[in-house]
Design a protein around this motif. Sequence first.
Motif, PDB file in Angstrom:
ATOM      1  N   ALA A  84      40.062  18.750   4.396  1.00 11.06           N
ATOM      2  CA  ALA A  84      38.643  18.598   4.721  1.00 11.06           C
ATOM      3  C   ALA A  84      38.442  17.444   5.692  1.00 11.06           C
ATOM      4  O   ALA A  84      37.636  17.522   6.626  1.00 11.06           O
ATOM      5  N   LEU A  85      39.190  16.361   5.488  1.00 14.62           N
ATOM      6  CA  LEU A  85      39.070  15.180   6.340  1.00 14.62           C
ATOM      7  C   LEU A  85      39.489  15.474   7.775  1.00 14.62           C
ATOM      8  O   LEU A  85      38.877  14.985   8.730  1.00 14.62           O
ATOM      9  N   THR A  86      40.523  16.289   7.939  1.00 19.22           N
ATOM     10  CA  THR A  86      41.082  16.561   9.268  1.00 19.22           C
ATOM     11  C   THR A  86      40.656  17.911   9.840  1.00 19.22           C
ATOM     12  O   THR A  86      41.158  18.338  10.875  1.00 19.22           O
ATOM     13  N   ASN A  87      39.723  18.600   9.135  1.00 23.02           N
ATOM     14  CA  ASN A  87      39.186  19.882   9.619  1.00 23.02           C
ATOM     15  C   ASN A  87      40.274  20.926   9.867  1.00 23.02           C
ATOM     16  O   ASN A  87      40.270  21.629  10.889  1.00 23.02           O
ATOM     17  N   VAL A  88      41.210  21.022   8.960  1.00 21.58           N
ATOM     18  CA  VAL A  88      42.274  22.019   9.077  1.00 21.58           C
ATOM     19  C   VAL A  88      41.720  23.393   8.692  1.00 21.58           C
ATOM     20  O   VAL A  88      41.081  23.543   7.654  1.00 21.58           O
ATOM     21  N   GLY A  89      41.967  24.389   9.529  1.00 25.41           N
ATOM     22  CA  GLY A  89      41.480  25.735   9.266  1.00 25.41           C
ATOM     23  C   GLY A  89      42.303  26.438   8.200  1.00 25.41           C
ATOM     24  O   GLY A  89      43.460  26.077   7.951  1.00 25.41           O
ATOM     25  N   ASP A  90      41.710  27.446   7.563  1.00 25.35           N
ATOM     26  CA  ASP A  90      42.397  28.179   6.498  1.00 25.35           C
ATOM     27  C   ASP A  90      43.708  28.803   6.973  1.00 25.35           C
ATOM     28  O   ASP A  90      44.660  28.933   6.201  1.00 25.35           O
ATOM     29  N   ASN A  91      43.754  29.194   8.236  1.00 23.47           N
ATOM     30  CA  ASN A  91      44.957  29.843   8.760  1.00 23.47           C
ATOM     31  C   ASN A  91      46.108  28.864   8.989  1.00 23.47           C
ATOM     32  O   ASN A  91      47.233  29.277   9.273  1.00 23.47           O
ATOM     33  N   GLN A  92      45.843  27.553   8.864  1.00 25.39           N
ATOM     34  CA  GLN A  92      46.887  26.554   9.073  1.00 25.39           C
ATOM     35  C   GLN A  92      47.299  25.842   7.782  1.00 25.39           C
ATOM     36  O   GLN A  92      48.317  25.157   7.760  1.00 25.39           O
ATOM     37  N   LYS A  93      46.528  26.009   6.725  1.00 30.27           N
ATOM     38  CA  LYS A  93      46.736  25.205   5.521  1.00 30.27           C
ATOM     39  C   LYS A  93      48.098  25.412   4.875  1.00 30.27           C
ATOM     40  O   LYS A  93      48.726  24.458   4.414  1.00 30.27           O
ATOM     41  N   VAL A  94      48.564  26.648   4.813  1.00 27.99           N
ATOM     42  CA  VAL A  94      49.861  26.902   4.182  1.00 27.99           C
ATOM     43  C   VAL A  94      50.983  26.234   4.975  1.00 27.99           C
ATOM     44  O   VAL A  94      51.896  25.634   4.395  1.00 27.99           O
ATOM     45  N   GLU A  95      50.914  26.339   6.306  1.00 25.45           N
ATOM     46  CA  GLU A  95      51.943  25.723   7.145  1.00 25.45           C
ATOM     47  C   GLU A  95      51.972  24.213   6.943  1.00 25.45           C
ATOM     48  O   GLU A  95      53.042  23.601   6.885  1.00 25.45           O
ATOM     49  N   TYR A  96      50.787  23.598   6.858  1.00 26.61           N
ATOM     50  CA  TYR A  96      50.715  22.158   6.656  1.00 26.61           C
ATOM     51  C   TYR A  96      51.187  21.779   5.255  1.00 26.61           C
ATOM     52  O   TYR A  96      51.887  20.787   5.074  1.00 26.61           O
ATOM     53  N   ALA A  97      50.788  22.567   4.260  1.00 21.57           N
ATOM     54  CA  ALA A  97      51.146  22.249   2.867  1.00 21.57           C
ATOM     55  C   ALA A  97      52.657  22.258   2.679  1.00 21.57           C
ATOM     56  O   ALA A  97      53.213  21.364   2.026  1.00 21.57           O
ATOM     57  N   LYS A  98      53.326  23.243   3.238  1.00 24.45           N
ATOM     58  CA  LYS A  98      54.773  23.339   3.021  1.00 24.45           C
ATOM     59  C   LYS A  98      55.517  22.180   3.684  1.00 24.45           C
ATOM     60  O   LYS A  98      56.645  21.864   3.285  1.00 24.45           O
ATOM     61  N   TYR A  99      54.895  21.533   4.662  1.00 23.59           N
ATOM     62  CA  TYR A  99      55.495  20.361   5.295  1.00 23.59           C
ATOM     63  C   TYR A  99      55.691  19.238   4.285  1.00 23.59           C
ATOM     64  O   TYR A  99      56.636  18.449   4.381  1.00 23.59           O
ATOM     65  N   PHE A 100      54.796  19.158   3.293  1.00 19.67           N
ATOM     66  CA  PHE A 100      54.846  18.080   2.308  1.00 19.67           C
ATOM     67  C   PHE A 100      55.642  18.460   1.054  1.00 19.67           C
ATOM     68  O   PHE A 100      55.753  17.657   0.132  1.00 19.67           O
ATOM     69  N   LEU A 101      56.166  19.666   1.011  1.00 20.57           N
ATOM     70  CA  LEU A 101      57.018  20.069  -0.110  1.00 20.57           C
ATOM     71  C   LEU A 101      58.442  19.612   0.172  1.00 20.57           C
ATOM     72  O   LEU A 101      59.048  20.006   1.164  1.00 20.57           O
ATOM     73  N   LYS A 102      58.962  18.789  -0.710  1.00 24.83           N
ATOM     74  CA  LYS A 102      60.301  18.243  -0.519  1.00 24.83           C
ATOM     75  C   LYS A 102      61.142  18.471  -1.777  1.00 24.83           C
ATOM     76  O   LYS A 102      60.613  18.649  -2.865  1.00 24.83           O
ATOM     77  N   GLY A 103      62.452  18.416  -1.597  1.00 25.82           N
ATOM     78  CA  GLY A 103      63.352  18.515  -2.732  1.00 25.82           C
ATOM     79  C   GLY A 103      63.179  19.793  -3.531  1.00 25.82           C
ATOM     80  O   GLY A 103      63.156  20.891  -2.983  1.00 25.82           O
ATOM     81  N   GLU A 104      63.032  19.646  -4.853  1.00 22.74           N
ATOM     82  CA  GLU A 104      62.936  20.794  -5.741  1.00 22.74           C
ATOM     83  C   GLU A 104      61.777  21.714  -5.394  1.00 22.74           C
ATOM     84  O   GLU A 104      61.898  22.940  -5.441  1.00 22.74           O
ATOM     85  N   SER A 105      60.648  21.131  -5.024  1.00 22.26           N
ATOM     86  CA  SER A 105      59.477  21.959  -4.715  1.00 22.26           C
ATOM     87  C   SER A 105      59.701  22.790  -3.455  1.00 22.26           C
ATOM     88  O   SER A 105      59.195  23.910  -3.346  1.00 22.26           O
ATOM     89  N   ASN A 106      60.466  22.270  -2.518  1.00 16.95           N
ATOM     90  CA  ASN A 106      60.772  23.037  -1.315  1.00 16.95           C
ATOM     91  C   ASN A 106      61.711  24.195  -1.643  1.00 16.95           C
ATOM     92  O   ASN A 106      61.574  25.294  -1.089  1.00 16.95           O
ATOM     93  N   TYR A 107      62.670  23.961  -2.559  1.00 13.38           N
ATOM     94  CA  TYR A 107      63.566  25.045  -2.990  1.00 13.38           C
ATOM     95  C   TYR A 107      62.747  26.147  -3.669  1.00 13.38           C
ATOM     96  O   TYR A 107      62.995  27.342  -3.457  1.00 13.38           O
ATOM     97  N   TRP A 108      61.782  25.721  -4.503  1.00  9.85           N
ATOM     98  CA  TRP A 108      60.913  26.721  -5.141  1.00  9.85           C
ATOM     99  C   TRP A 108      60.158  27.523  -4.091  1.00  9.85           C
ATOM    100  O   TRP A 108      60.082  28.756  -4.177  1.00  9.85           O
ATOM    101  N   TRP A 109      59.589  26.834  -3.104  1.00  4.26           N
ATOM    102  CA  TRP A 109      58.785  27.518  -2.095  1.00  4.26           C
ATOM    103  C   TRP A 109      59.605  28.517  -1.299  1.00  4.26           C
ATOM    104  O   TRP A 109      59.157  29.642  -1.046  1.00  4.26           O
ATOM    105  N   GLU A 110      60.812  28.131  -0.910  1.00  6.73           N
ATOM    106  CA  GLU A 110      61.656  29.042  -0.138  1.00  6.73           C
ATOM    107  C   GLU A 110      61.956  30.314  -0.938  1.00  6.73           C
ATOM    108  O   GLU A 110      61.950  31.418  -0.390  1.00  6.73           O
ATOM    109  N   SER A 111      62.226  30.153  -2.240  1.00  4.97           N
ATOM    110  CA  SER A 111      62.507  31.315  -3.088  1.00  4.97           C
ATOM    111  C   SER A 111      61.265  32.169  -3.294  1.00  4.97           C
ATOM    112  O   SER A 111      61.310  33.401  -3.200  1.00  4.97           O
ATOM    113  N   ALA A 112      60.126  31.498  -3.569  1.00  3.94           N
ATOM    114  CA  ALA A 112      58.878  32.222  -3.809  1.00  3.94           C
ATOM    115  C   ALA A 112      58.422  32.962  -2.563  1.00  3.94           C
ATOM    116  O   ALA A 112      57.950  34.104  -2.629  1.00  3.94           O
TER     117      ALA A 112
END
Length: 209
Positions: A84-112
């Motif tokens: 909301a602060l940076t006015n990120v559009g809905d079509n970009q949110k997933v790409e931005y969110a996965k940038y902050f997934l590290k370690g175990e959570s990134n492994y989960w995301w890749e599998s999911a």
Amino acid sequence: MLRRGLRLCRLLCALRVCGCVRVGSLFCVACTYYVAAVVLLLCRLSPVSGEMAVMSRGCTREFRGTQDPVEAHAWLKELEKAFALTNVGDNQKVEYAKYFLKGESNYWWESAKALEATEVITWDKFKRMFLDKYFPRYMQTQMEMKFFELKQDNMTVREYEKKFTELSRFMGEYVDSEEKREKRFQQGLKPWLRSRVASFELTTYAEVV
């Protein structure tokens, strides 16, 4: 990027490439304009966008996975506030969110993500997948039970209010208005205090607290 630009500026001035005369530690006008152009170019070439840069500077922390549903839920809320602060559009949110997934959570995301290969993952879909993993339904049910069973008992009003606020974050429709929030808060107060509060006919949660 700014530091890289300033280092370049110092080098240009030191080598007198621009033919300027530097006064003290200041850069000449020619070098200053040159560095501004270089910094702008670096920004454009950078794979991290302006919005991502802002989020990376402290608005959003990395998520490495957790067994604490409160922490996972808080991270997701923090991420949405950053969007909301940076006015990120809905079509970009997933790409931005996965940038902050590290370690175990990134492994989960890749599998999911691999299991959803034929489907476009929207932001709402991502949130459902994330919560299914880190805040599954049975945990949400436990939180709801704690909320509805919450009583002031031996707590002070301030302690009770703090616990109420902590649990109400997960209640959604049960506290989505001032009236609902106020009524539920009053129900958990000690009987004698609840009677006194009721006599004032307060209508909002802020007035009761």
